[in-house]
Design a protein around this motif. Structure first.
Motif, mmCIF file in Angstrom:
data_model
loop_
_atom_site.group_PDB
_atom_site.id
_atom_site.type_symbol
_atom_site.label_atom_id
_atom_site.label_comp_id
_atom_site.label_asym_id
_atom_site.label_seq_id
_atom_site.Cartn_x
_atom_site.Cartn_y
_atom_site.Cartn_z
ATOM 1 N N LEU A 75 0.885 -1.165 0.000
ATOM 2 C CA LEU A 75 0.000 0.000 0.000
ATOM 3 C C LEU A 75 0.918 1.210 0.000
ATOM 4 O O LEU A 75 1.885 1.252 0.762
ATOM 5 C CB LEU A 75 -0.869 0.027 1.263
ATOM 6 C CG LEU A 75 -1.559 1.366 1.537
ATOM 7 C CD1 LEU A 75 -2.728 1.557 0.585
ATOM 8 C CD2 LEU A 75 -1.997 1.463 2.974
ATOM 9 N N ARG A 76 0.611 2.182 -0.848
ATOM 10 C CA ARG A 76 1.448 3.386 -0.926
ATOM 11 C C ARG A 76 0.574 4.622 -0.796
ATOM 12 O O ARG A 76 -0.451 4.738 -1.461
ATOM 13 C CB ARG A 76 2.191 3.428 -2.252
ATOM 14 C CG ARG A 76 3.107 4.635 -2.405
ATOM 15 C CD ARG A 76 3.831 4.546 -3.737
ATOM 16 N NE ARG A 76 4.710 5.652 -3.938
ATOM 17 C CZ ARG A 76 5.987 5.567 -4.271
ATOM 18 N NH1 ARG A 76 6.534 4.376 -4.434
ATOM 19 N NH2 ARG A 76 6.715 6.633 -4.463
ATOM 20 N N LEU A 130 13.890 18.365 -0.883
ATOM 21 C CA LEU A 130 13.619 17.034 -0.361
ATOM 22 C C LEU A 130 13.702 17.036 1.159
ATOM 23 O O LEU A 130 14.522 17.755 1.745
ATOM 24 C CB LEU A 130 14.622 16.028 -0.939
ATOM 25 C CG LEU A 130 14.503 15.804 -2.446
ATOM 26 C CD1 LEU A 130 15.629 14.898 -2.933
ATOM 27 C CD2 LEU A 130 13.155 15.208 -2.798
ATOM 28 N N PRO A 131 12.872 16.235 1.798
ATOM 29 C CA PRO A 131 12.904 16.183 3.260
ATOM 30 C C PRO A 131 14.140 15.423 3.740
ATOM 31 O O PRO A 131 14.684 14.588 3.030
ATOM 32 C CB PRO A 131 11.628 15.416 3.608
ATOM 33 C CG PRO A 131 11.415 14.524 2.430
ATOM 34 C CD PRO A 131 11.882 15.326 1.235
ATOM 35 N N CYS A 132 14.553 15.747 4.927
ATOM 36 C CA CYS A 132 15.631 14.974 5.532
ATOM 37 C C CYS A 132 15.263 14.734 6.993
ATOM 38 O O CYS A 132 14.673 15.571 7.655
ATOM 39 C CB CYS A 132 16.973 15.668 5.407
ATOM 40 S SG CYS A 132 17.084 17.241 6.245
ATOM 41 N N MET A 133 15.618 13.565 7.445
ATOM 42 C CA MET A 133 15.341 13.202 8.821
ATOM 43 C C MET A 133 16.527 13.650 9.665
ATOM 44 O O MET A 133 17.679 13.310 9.368
ATOM 45 C CB MET A 133 15.118 11.699 8.943
ATOM 46 C CG MET A 133 14.734 11.265 10.327
ATOM 47 S SD MET A 133 14.209 9.547 10.412
ATOM 48 C CE MET A 133 15.520 8.688 9.599
ATOM 49 N N ILE A 134 16.251 14.425 10.689
ATOM 50 C CA ILE A 134 17.293 14.920 11.566
ATOM 51 C C ILE A 134 17.399 13.982 12.757
ATOM 52 O O ILE A 134 16.431 13.792 13.500
ATOM 53 C CB ILE A 134 16.985 16.359 12.033
ATOM 54 C CG1 ILE A 134 16.901 17.266 10.820
ATOM 55 C CG2 ILE A 134 18.032 16.837 13.024
ATOM 56 C CD1 ILE A 134 16.395 18.654 11.123
ATOM 57 N N ALA A 147 6.668 3.032 8.948
ATOM 58 C CA ALA A 147 6.502 2.592 7.562
ATOM 59 C C ALA A 147 7.477 1.464 7.250
ATOM 60 O O ALA A 147 8.577 1.405 7.801
ATOM 61 C CB ALA A 147 6.738 3.764 6.617
ATOM 62 N N ASP A 148 7.057 0.581 6.359
ATOM 63 C CA ASP A 148 7.977 -0.457 5.906
ATOM 64 C C ASP A 148 9.018 0.130 4.951
ATOM 65 O O ASP A 148 10.162 -0.312 4.931
ATOM 66 C CB ASP A 148 7.205 -1.589 5.225
ATOM 67 C CG ASP A 148 6.370 -2.355 6.236
ATOM 68 O OD1 ASP A 148 6.938 -2.864 7.219
ATOM 69 O OD2 ASP A 148 5.137 -2.425 6.055
ATOM 70 N N ARG A 149 8.602 1.118 4.168
ATOM 71 C CA ARG A 149 9.507 1.866 3.294
ATOM 72 C C ARG A 149 8.964 3.277 3.184
ATOM 73 O O ARG A 149 7.759 3.496 3.280
ATOM 74 C CB ARG A 149 9.554 1.283 1.874
ATOM 75 C CG ARG A 149 10.001 -0.144 1.800
ATOM 76 C CD ARG A 149 10.269 -0.620 0.399
ATOM 77 N NE ARG A 149 9.095 -0.674 -0.463
ATOM 78 C CZ ARG A 149 8.940 -1.548 -1.460
ATOM 79 N NH1 ARG A 149 9.894 -2.434 -1.709
ATOM 80 N NH2 ARG A 149 7.869 -1.530 -2.216
ATOM 81 N N TRP A 150 9.841 4.236 2.953
ATOM 82 C CA TRP A 150 9.406 5.597 2.684
ATOM 83 C C TRP A 150 10.491 6.300 1.882
ATOM 84 O O TRP A 150 11.635 5.854 1.834
ATOM 85 C CB TRP A 150 9.072 6.364 3.965
ATOM 86 C CG TRP A 150 10.253 6.794 4.781
ATOM 87 C CD1 TRP A 150 10.913 6.051 5.720
ATOM 88 C CD2 TRP A 150 10.924 8.051 4.727
ATOM 89 N NE1 TRP A 150 11.947 6.774 6.256
ATOM 90 C CE2 TRP A 150 11.983 8.005 5.660
ATOM 91 C CE3 TRP A 150 10.745 9.207 3.977
ATOM 92 C CZ2 TRP A 150 12.846 9.078 5.866
ATOM 93 C CZ3 TRP A 150 11.598 10.278 4.181
ATOM 94 C CH2 TRP A 150 12.634 10.204 5.110
ATOM 95 N N TRP A 202 6.434 9.820 0.194
ATOM 96 C CA TRP A 202 5.554 8.660 0.279
ATOM 97 C C TRP A 202 5.995 7.704 1.383
ATOM 98 O O TRP A 202 7.122 7.740 1.844
ATOM 99 C CB TRP A 202 5.521 7.925 -1.062
ATOM 100 C CG TRP A 202 6.885 7.599 -1.610
ATOM 101 C CD1 TRP A 202 7.616 8.373 -2.487
ATOM 102 C CD2 TRP A 202 7.693 6.459 -1.318
ATOM 103 N NE1 TRP A 202 8.821 7.767 -2.744
ATOM 104 C CE2 TRP A 202 8.901 6.590 -2.047
ATOM 105 C CE3 TRP A 202 7.522 5.348 -0.506
ATOM 106 C CZ2 TRP A 202 9.904 5.644 -1.991
ATOM 107 C CZ3 TRP A 202 8.535 4.398 -0.440
ATOM 108 C CH2 TRP A 202 9.708 4.551 -1.188
ATOM 109 N N PHE A 203 5.037 6.875 1.754
ATOM 110 C CA PHE A 203 5.339 5.740 2.627
ATOM 111 C C PHE A 203 4.627 4.527 2.064
ATOM 112 O O PHE A 203 3.639 4.643 1.343
ATOM 113 C CB PHE A 203 4.936 5.987 4.089
ATOM 114 C CG PHE A 203 3.464 6.064 4.337
ATOM 115 C CD1 PHE A 203 2.696 4.915 4.523
ATOM 116 C CD2 PHE A 203 2.830 7.291 4.390
ATOM 117 C CE1 PHE A 203 1.338 4.985 4.771
ATOM 118 C CE2 PHE A 203 1.471 7.379 4.635
ATOM 119 C CZ PHE A 203 0.718 6.224 4.819
#
Length: 181
Positions: free
Chosen positions: A121-122, A132-136, A157-160, A172-173
């Protein structure tokens, strides 16, 4: 529900204006979209994302009130696709992506896209920013501070990821879906 450039006979005020708009007169479509209440937006798009055979992106105004609308729309899709095991995660993850798009992108609208492929599911949230987002990854902060959204997405999420688009980006996730045998 009609797509951009098509006629729609909807009981929702201004929904026809939004549906009939083409990209050439996009300002009037955006104005009509922005005038709709969260309830009118949900009613207008209810069911549209559930149809796997049709283009399934909806446009929402880039405002905080669109977060609950997006969550309810995704919950509706998950229920109609009988993906009940993903209701809680889908709702929370959608909320995080929409909040980030509203908070960090400067556009007037965001796109919400839901799709399903075998085993996945996406949910994707599109905005007009090409940043682009970045995770801090930093020291934990108090719970009431911002900046934890992508960490939550990464944990649940399993992937994002994020993809650059011709006019912005999509974040997306994906969640694994156990297919029925």
């Amino acid at each position: 529900m009609a797509g951009w450039g098509e006629t729609d006979q909807s009981p929702v005020p201004a929904a026809g204006v939004v549906a009939e708009a083409s990209w050439t007169d996009g300002r009037s479509a955006l104005s009509a979209l922005e005038r709709l209440s969260p309830e009118e937006l949900q009613e207008m798009y209810s069911g549209r994302l559930c149809d796997q055979s049709a283009p399934n992106e909806v446009r929402l105004p880039s405002r905080p009130e669109s977060g609950p609308v997006a969550r309810r729309l995704v919950l509706n899709v998950l229920e109609s696709w009988e993906l009940h095991q993903h209701l809680e995660a889908g709702e929370l993850l959608t909320s995080e992506l929409v909040a980030n798009a509203v908070r960090h992108a400067a556009g007037r609208t965001i796109g919400l896209h839901v799709s399903r492929k075998p085993g996945w599911l996406r949910v994707e949230v599109r905005d007009s920013s090409r940043s682009l987002p970045c995770m801090i990854l930093a020291e934990p902060r108090p719970v009431n501070e911002r900046g934890r959204g992508l960490k939550i997405v990464d944990d649940l999420a399993d992937r994002w990821g994020a993809d650059l688009l011709p006019r912005g980006k999509g974040v997306w996730f994906e969640l694994k879906v156990r297919e029925r045998g």
